[in-house]
Motif scaffolding. Structure first.
Motif, PDB file in Angstrom:
ATOM      1  N   ALA A  72      50.037  34.774   8.978  1.00  0.00           N
ATOM      2  CA  ALA A  72      48.685  33.577   8.919  1.00  0.00           C
ATOM      3  C   ALA A  72      47.574  34.086   9.754  1.00  0.00           C
ATOM      4  N   ASP A  73      47.743  34.754  10.704  1.00  0.00           N
ATOM      5  CA  ASP A  73      46.499  35.253  11.722  1.00  0.00           C
ATOM      6  C   ASP A  73      45.943  36.278  10.892  1.00  0.00           C
ATOM      7  N   GLU A 128      39.918  36.634   6.146  1.00  0.00           N
ATOM      8  CA  GLU A 128      39.083  35.474   5.236  1.00  0.00           C
ATOM      9  C   GLU A 128      38.087  35.083   6.187  1.00  0.00           C
ATOM     10  N   GLY A 129      38.329  35.164   7.325  1.00  0.00           N
ATOM     11  CA  GLY A 129      37.104  34.983   8.304  1.00  0.00           C
ATOM     12  C   GLY A 129      35.978  35.993   7.993  1.00  0.00           C
ATOM     13  N   THR A 133      53.716  33.586  11.678  1.00  0.00           N
ATOM     14  CA  THR A 133      52.482  33.355  12.273  1.00  0.00           C
ATOM     15  C   THR A 133      51.441  34.468  12.138  1.00  0.00           C
ATOM     16  N   ALA A 174      43.895  34.956   8.224  1.00  0.00           N
ATOM     17  CA  ALA A 174      42.701  34.254   8.687  1.00  0.00           C
ATOM     18  C   ALA A 174      41.648  35.213   9.096  1.00  0.00           C
ATOM     19  N   GLY A 185      35.566  36.020   3.460  1.00  0.00           N
ATOM     20  CA  GLY A 185      35.389  34.771   2.556  1.00  0.00           C
ATOM     21  C   GLY A 185      36.958  34.097   2.409  1.00  0.00           C
ATOM     22  N   THR A 186      37.031  32.803   1.943  1.00  0.00           N
ATOM     23  CA  THR A 186      38.286  32.074   2.033  1.00  0.00           C
ATOM     24  C   THR A 186      39.058  32.488   0.978  1.00  0.00           C
TER      25      THR A 186
END
Lengths: 331, 236
Positions: B9-10, B16-17, B6, B13, B20-21
């Motif tokens: 993943a955070d 990417e935030g 987790t 994120a 970019g993705t």
């Protein structure tokens, strides 16, 4: 040894809890056509004890989890077990021993068989009112006179046809929650933050072989009421990208987002994941389904006659406008 | 283990935030992706820098009838070569399916959107770039003949941050250069007319001042003549 346990479930009983209790205890639990639960007890004897003991334990576990006394039936076929369960008192297990099925069924009225009421009436006119009398008829005559459905009922009663117990899994909540100390104020930041949650849900869906059909996003906001967003995923998908895209489109329709402090993303409806045909070694952007999904979205937003596909009908036309035909990608 | 996942993943994120993705990828596939990102047209366009690649915008700019659209057809055919789809945004409704097919475009994997307003153009392009369904999004701003033109190249500024994080490339066709927008641009200029028996049969255009293409005026076909440097080498 073949043994099936059937549990008759009253109309208002909490079915999900009963199913969860049975699934936690037994390897294969299915739902029969009449709504009762049927458990295949083959292979459980060495680990869990005799079928009767397993049945009693299951009845008591279901009673504890649902708060309701239930009736059980044990038989060598699911059909016999189901009928046995409906003909016993709650809290009891009605065991029909191997070889005793005919004696049990013979005295029962015909309406316990899956027969059309008209067929039952017709049989009654012929003086056939009980299963024993029905089974005394020649098999060929039953099929010829009353058709395929009657033949199936006949085979069920004789034990020649054994219903398949298809395992069902209890409904599982597939959800992910994210909380932020610093409120999220922009749509893009929120979407990127939700990607991790979507990845989590996609992983859970893939694990269970499911595809999301509907999803719900609940956003807790500072000084504003919680925002609830319901989305449908068409086609159903277990892909994180599809979930994020659907959320993005939903969020883009909102005028104001506010200061989001937490988000709960939940899959509210699922269906079994189906394989999809893609080209071998297809690179990014080769997902035809995604392209059609975008076309559907644009058709909804931009209206008719805007999202089109062309087809050349005359490679050497006399008039240029007759060279191609246009048609809507999505109707 | 689950907590570590987790947290990872955070962290992803968060990165990417910010950037970019598609900025993060597994090391093993990053190298393969770099090759996949480029859209090969099989012509001298591929040798020009910057070429057409996923996550990158490119503009083909030049006056009318210089071959911009035909070059864009080649790019679309290149994007479709590996099984990708193309979204062609056509506010001026000037897309010609016959010439596209003659350039090698598979029309069954090309969706044409006749967006009528600037906002519709932006919506359609953003939807294509944000999805995983397309390898190339083309915005043909159409002939800039009247002041009421639906879209100008400068109007496409909101798409630039989107394309950076997209698996698709963005190709813009315009008559006029961008005034306020910094977008990699290939200028397409006509340098010579071809004549036969006293009649004009085509023309030669120079792309990005390096690659030469011969366009036939009838049949909407293009022939790659190679880069100017290679031509000079060949002719001595």
């Amino acid at each position: 040894m073949k043994a099936y346990l059937a549990i008759a479930v009253p109309e208002r009983a909490p079915r999900a809890r009963i199913l969860a209790a049975l699934c936690a205890m037994l390897p294969r639990v299915g739902v029969a056509d009449d709504g009762s639960f049927v458990c295949d007890l083959r292979g459980t004897e060495r680990l869990l004890g005799t079928p009767l003991r397993v049945a009693r334990n299951a009845i008591s576990a279901c009673g504890a989890s649902s708060g309701q006394l239930l009736a059980g039936g044990l038989g060598t076929t699911p059909f016999v077990a189901r009928i046995a369960a409906t003909r016993t008192a709650v809290g009891k297990v009605n065991e029909i021993p191997a070889g005793g099925e005919r004696a049990f069924l013979d005295v029962l009225p015909l309406d316990v068989l899956p027969l059309d009421p008209k067929v039952i009436e017709e049989l009654a006119l012929l003086g056939v009112r009980r299963i024993g009398e029905f089974l005394a008829l020649p098999r060929g005559s039953v099929t010829d006179r009353f058709g395929h459905a009657a033949a199936i009922a006949y085979a069920l009663a004789t034990g020649e046809l054994v219903e398949d117990v298809r395992g069902v899994a209890p409904r599982r909540r597939i959800r992910a929650k994210r909380t932020w100390d610093d409120p999220v104020d922009s749509r893009e930041r929120l979407i990127f933050a939700l990607r991790a949650a979507a990845d989590e849900l996609a992983e859970a869906l893939r694990h269970d072989g499911l595809a999301a059909l509907r999803l719900r996003l609940v956003l807790e906001r500072e000084e504003l009421l919680p925002l609830r967003l319901e989305r449908s995923l068409l086609p159903p998908s277990a892909q994180s990208a599809a979930i994020v895209r659907s959320l993005r489109w939903g969020l883009e329709e909102l005028a104001t987002l506010g200061l989001v402090t937490s988000a709960v993303l939940e899959i509210t409806a699922v269906e079994p994941a189906r394989g999809r045909q893609i080209g071998l070694f297809a690179p990014d952007g080769a997902h035809a389904e995604e392209a059609i999904s975008v076309a559907q979205f644009l058709r909804t937003r931009l209206g008719a006659s805007t999202v089109l596909q062309a087809r050349v009908v005359d490679a050497d036309p006399r008039l240029p406008e007759r060279a191609a035909e246009w048609e809507e990608v999505v109707r | 283990m689950a907590q570590a996942k987790t947290a990872l993943a955070d962290a992803i994120a968060h990165v990417e935030g910010r950037f970019g993705t598609h900025v993060l990828s597994h090391g093993a596939i990053a190298e393969r992706r770099a090759g996949e990102r480029r859209i090969q047209t099989g012509s001298s366009l591929d040798t020009l820098t910057p070429g057409l690649a996923s996550g990158a915008p490119l503009a083909l700019v030049g006056s009318g009838s210089t071959g911009k659209v035909t070059l864009a057809h080649r790019a679309a055919a290149g994007a479709q070569r590996d099984g990708g789809s193309v979204l062609w945004i056509d506010p001026s409704a000037t897309f010609d399916p016959l010439s596209a097919e003659r350039s090698g475009v598979d029309l069954s994997r090309l969706i044409v959107v006749r967006a009528r307003t600037r906002d519709d153009v932006l919506l359609a392009a953003a939807a294509a770039l944000r999805s995983d369904g397309f390898r190339l999004a083309v915005v043909d701003t159409g002939p800039q003949v009247a002041p009421s033109t639906v879209t100008r190249i400068d109007d496409l500024a909101p798409l630039l941050p989107i394309v950076r994080s997209s698996p698709a490339a963005l190709l813009v066709i315009s008559d006029t250069r961008a005034m306020r927008l910094a977008i990699p641009t290939f200028s397409v200029a006509r340098v010579a007319w071809s004549e036969r028996f006293g009649r004009t049969t085509g023309w030669t255009s120079l792309v990005a001042e390096r690659a030469l293409f011969l366009f036939a005026s009838l049949g909407a076909e293009s022939h790659d003549l190679g880069t100017r440097g290679a031509l000079l080498e060949r002719t001595g």
